[in-house]
Scaffold this active site. Sequence first.
Site, PDB file in Angstrom:
ATOM      1  N   HIS A 391      36.628  39.788  44.133  1.00  0.00           N
ATOM      2  CA  HIS A 391      37.563  40.883  43.839  1.00  0.00           C
ATOM      3  C   HIS A 391      37.358  42.057  44.809  1.00  0.00           C
ATOM      4  CE1 HIS A 391      39.964  43.405  40.976  1.00  0.00           C
ATOM      5  NE2 HIS A 391      39.262  44.367  41.548  1.00  0.00           N
ATOM      6  N   GLU A 392      36.123  42.534  44.904  1.00  0.00           N
ATOM      7  CA  GLU A 392      35.859  43.719  45.741  1.00  0.00           C
ATOM      8  C   GLU A 392      36.046  43.420  47.228  1.00  0.00           C
ATOM      9  OE1 GLU A 392      35.890  46.455  44.368  1.00  0.00           O
ATOM     10  OE2 GLU A 392      35.387  45.907  42.306  1.00  0.00           O
ATOM     11  N   HIS A 395      39.662  43.788  48.080  1.00  0.00           N
ATOM     12  CA  HIS A 395      40.002  45.180  48.407  1.00  0.00           C
ATOM     13  C   HIS A 395      39.576  45.511  49.838  1.00  0.00           C
ATOM     14  CE1 HIS A 395      41.345  46.679  44.556  1.00  0.00           C
ATOM     15  NE2 HIS A 395      40.220  46.385  43.940  1.00  0.00           N
ATOM     16  N   HIS A 398      41.546  43.780  52.583  1.00  0.00           N
ATOM     17  CA  HIS A 398      42.864  44.435  52.619  1.00  0.00           C
ATOM     18  C   HIS A 398      42.755  45.717  53.458  1.00  0.00           C
ATOM     19  CE1 HIS A 398      46.539  45.957  50.045  1.00  0.00           C
ATOM     20  NE2 HIS A 398      46.801  45.903  51.331  1.00  0.00           N
TER      21      HIS A 398
END
Length: 597
Positions: A391-392, A395, A398
């Site tokens: 998940h992190e 980020h 991205h």
Amino acid sequence: MAETKKLKTREQIDQKYKWKVEKIYENIDAWEEDFKRLKDMAPELTSYSGKLMEGKELLNYMKLDEEVSRLAGKLAVYAHLKNDEDTANPTYQALRDKIYSYFAELKSMQSFFIPELLSIPEEAIRKEIEKLPELKIYSFFIEDILKMKPHVLTREKEELIAAVSDCLQAPDKIYSMLSDAEMTFPVIKDENNNDVELTEANYGGFIQSRDRRVRKDAFQGLFKTYNKFNNTLGASLTSSIKNFVFISKTRNYSSALEASLKPNNIPLEVYDNTINTVNNNLSSLHRYVKVKKKLLGLEEIHMYDLYVPIIESPVEHIEFDEAVKVVKEGLKPLGDEYINIFEEGIREGWIDIYPNKGKRGGAYSSGDYDTMPYVLLNYDYKLRDASTLAHEMGHSIHSYYSRKTQPYIYADYSLFVAEVASTTNENLLIDYLIEKEQDRNKKLYLINQQLEQIRTTVFRQVMFAEFEKITHENIEKGVPLTSKDLSNIWHDLNVKYFGPEMVVDNEIDIEWARIPHFYRDFYVYQYATGYAAANSFAKEILKNGEKAVELYKGFLKSGSSDYPINVLKRAGVDMTTPKPLEDTINRFNELLDMLEG
């Protein structure tokens, strides 16, 4: 008796498991030098006041503002990362406070820019942009400001609103003070019959207990306590809504919803479509309740049975290196380039991996244009920690793509898409884990995990969004809402969403009072839209391979160079249609089929 395992100090953690913050600044002296440079440079911004009508002066201001903002961003990232390594360290507390306090001064120096730009005739600004090719890069940024002209007030009115902004935040502060500091919950018996004081922090564990008596006691203890303060909490929430309605009317918006969505150019039908699509598919959630009731072997399913896992969590111990391998396998469909960036992050010190004494809890991705996209973890050897890594890093990658591709002015991405990349990674990972798992119980556990994620991120958040819409529209029409009215609205929504199998206990009626997001108007729907967009990307990537990956990477590289709806649409996800949410609900139904199969 076994020795209690103590949390390591920061110094006891091996350097290879820590992020490389020294790549921003070698030491505090270097930071202080740049801070002095910032303080010397920033006041120059005010010298452009009254000159923005000339294209050359506007360009010079934009260049200086970028230089100042980039330097401030770099200073802030270093200070907050160092502070989060050990929150008890006064040196870095002071450093963080120093730069954060300076942001207020900086904002004041930049405050003339938007009012002055809006005071210039639009055509005059466009002519200056045509005359000066270097200004063209700022066209979208400037046009975005110009379209807000009908909603920006006179200088005197803006100053007045700024002066009362602290008062307008009072309901949120009162709510936080009451719920975080002053509300105390009863003592309940845990699974071993020990007395334990119920808190907001341990409630999450109790409501998932396999012992039904424990979760019922926790549920009743929590919500009966909230109900004792129902009038205060009702007054607090309705005051917050009235404040937002007042600001939206003052700024000439047709509604509070428009005031929330229009600044990001999100059509109002996106909000309505989200609620309508979920309402049209509530039979899937009703089916989930029915299946859960059956698998838990219950004669009646109550609200306090919702969070208990169908399958007990398997005992697991996953070393970090193993988690990295698992995540890389799950993300393999994103292609070699993406995996190489992921490996670079691991190798180059983006990540602070393990907990230590004083370290900030939780997990996040942080960074700025001139730093690495850092990741804070508190890795605890569980499968959920591997999912958090995915998940992190979603980020951070991205941010990596966006900053590598976009100029500084467009390098940040909008809140509307902020969770899309991280959730795409999570979806790809759990799809991979479900697909490869041979042990039936572990597979059922993983299926239940994804079902719960969709239930809580899509169905639950859309129920929240519908509650917000009803309450704001009532207050806009001048209909007063008491805490009893709020509880009645909440009760009816729970009955509608969870269906005929669910016993909607009276205690749940006050649950609206426990949701802090309601003090950030029309925020929660973005969890559902973000999840739906991520699900669409994951589905297309698994189905169409490289072609879909290229479109997805186009999204990752776009930053805020266009409005979020357009950025997603170009990548193949149209949030103005029901399709992304319908696809998510189809996935929910597939998972239910697996659970029952």
